[in-house]
Design an enzyme around this catalytic site. Structure first.
Site, PDB file in Angstrom:
ATOM      1  CG  HIS A 195      47.490  55.030  23.875  1.00  0.00           C
ATOM      2  ND1 HIS A 195      46.433  54.292  24.637  1.00  0.00           N
ATOM      3  CD2 HIS A 195      48.345  54.243  23.979  1.00  0.00           C
ATOM      4  CE1 HIS A 195      46.986  53.241  24.966  1.00  0.00           C
ATOM      5  NE2 HIS A 195      48.132  53.085  24.767  1.00  0.00           N
ATOM      6  CB  SER A 204      49.139  50.745  27.015  1.00  0.00           C
ATOM      7  OG  SER A 204      48.411  50.521  25.713  1.00  0.00           O
ATOM      8  CG  ASP A 260      43.620  55.947  24.747  1.00  0.00           C
ATOM      9  OD1 ASP A 260      43.597  55.395  23.209  1.00  0.00           O
ATOM     10  OD2 ASP A 260      44.088  55.525  25.404  1.00  0.00           O
TER      11      ASP A 260
END
Length: 345
Positions: A313, A162, A283
């Site tokens: 995610h 991320s 996501d």
């Protein structure tokens, strides 16, 4: 964030306490440490035998006490070193423990740190005053490790999740030839549309951020929070990640992340190291289309894009067990391939 009803009162009160400053976070971690490793999550069922772990606090060049951790195979020779950059709000001391064990038992030396402002490191919780400084802190920490005699001859890889994917790419821009590859999990090359406030709200927030950067003000849509964990059982375990920054994002942090992604989006063609890019197709936090753009534009032949159908995610934490193990196996086999043949661009 999930359900805290299953915790006893003492744990609930610590979970809900103010963790703005590092000493409170360190105290919470001590209380939760053993409980965390015994929760019913597939990552913690991976064997820890034969893995040597070490935790260290060091004061960096900006006089911040930074927490870091390493996991090394005790008996097998090292194939390579893997340096992990966590996602926004997270720490390297919870779910990543399971991932690191898997990598270490596969022959890799794994190193990770908590960014200043997150986890067990110094700094106001959830606050990134400067993304550049943050990237430099990570470079400083990993460069020290790579210079050590026992590691400097080994291939080295970045593993970024991320926001950690954005940090890994920024590290690569600053050190274009220093790394043998990067594996990026749902990298933050661009925020998904659902994450960005309406244009007018955004302008107001940018204005306020100049004067009140530490304010927790950035609005978050409910469906975004719901998109973190796909597996409902794992969503209930989320509160055990007691160091996770749970409040609304601070204005200054949101602005720094936005600027960083805008820069990365403009520079995808400069990416020149071997890449493994992994993204959940469902996501709505980091945009899968930006991972596709990175794959298309990166000026390297050695690149691989893995898209996981229906996945959300948190590919290594919140998915059904089979998806988590699928992603882990993809990472290990890619690292294996790239450790034996240090591929040229």
């Amino acid at each position: 964030m999930g359900e805290i009803g299953e915790m006893n009162e003492e744990l609930q009160s610590i979970y809900l306490s103010n963790m703005d400053e590092a000493p409170a976070r360190r105290l919470a971690r001590e209380v939760f440490k053993d409980i965390q490793l015994n929760i019913d999550h597939c990552l913690f069922k991976l064997p820890a035998d034969g893995v040597k772990m070490e935790e260290v606090y060091e004061v960096n060049s900006r006089r911040l006490k930074v927490f870091s951790k390493s996991w090394l195979p005790e008996k097998s020779p090292l194939k390579a070193i893997v340096c992990y950059c966590p996602g926004y709000a997270d720490t390297c001391t919870f779910y990543f423990e399971g991932v690191a064990r898997k990598l270490a038992s596969s022959g890799f030396g794994v190193f990770a740190m908590d960014y200043p402002g997150f986890g067990l490191s110094d700094g106001l919780h959830g606050y990134i005053p400067s993304f550049e400084n943050l990237v430099n802190d990570v470079i400083e920490h990993f460069s020290k490790i790579k210079k050590q005699l026992e590691y400097h001859h080994l291939p080295s890889f970045l593993l970024g999740e991320s926001m950690g994917g954005a940090i890994a790419l920024k590290i690569h821009f600053k050190q274009p030839t220093a790394w043998d590859g990067a594996a990026l999990i749902a990298p933050l090359c661009k925020f998904a549309e659902d994450m960005i406030p309406h244009w007018l709200v955004k302008q107001i927030l940018i204005g306020v951020a100049k004067f009140l950067p530490k304010t927790k003000l950035v609005p978050q849509k409910e469906e975004v929070k719901e998109n973190i964990y796909r597996d409902m059982r794992k969503r209930k375990l989320a509160p055990y990640n007691v160091l996770f920054y749970k409040d609304k994002p601070r204005l200054g942090t949101a602005l720094e992340c936005l600027k960083a992604t805008q820069e990365i989006e403009q520079r995808l063609e400069e990416v020149s190291l071997p890449l493994l890019i992994m993204h959940g197709e469902a996501d709505i936090i980091t945009d899968p289309s930006a991972s596709k753009a990175l794959y298309q534009k990166a000026k390297v032949k050695d690149k691989k894009l893995c898209l996981y159908k229906d996945a959300f995610h948190t590919l290594l934490e919140g998915e059904p067990d089979e998806t988590i193990f699928h992603v882990l196996d993809d990472i290990v086999s890619w690292l294996d391939d790239h450790s034996t043949t240090k591929n040229k661009v």
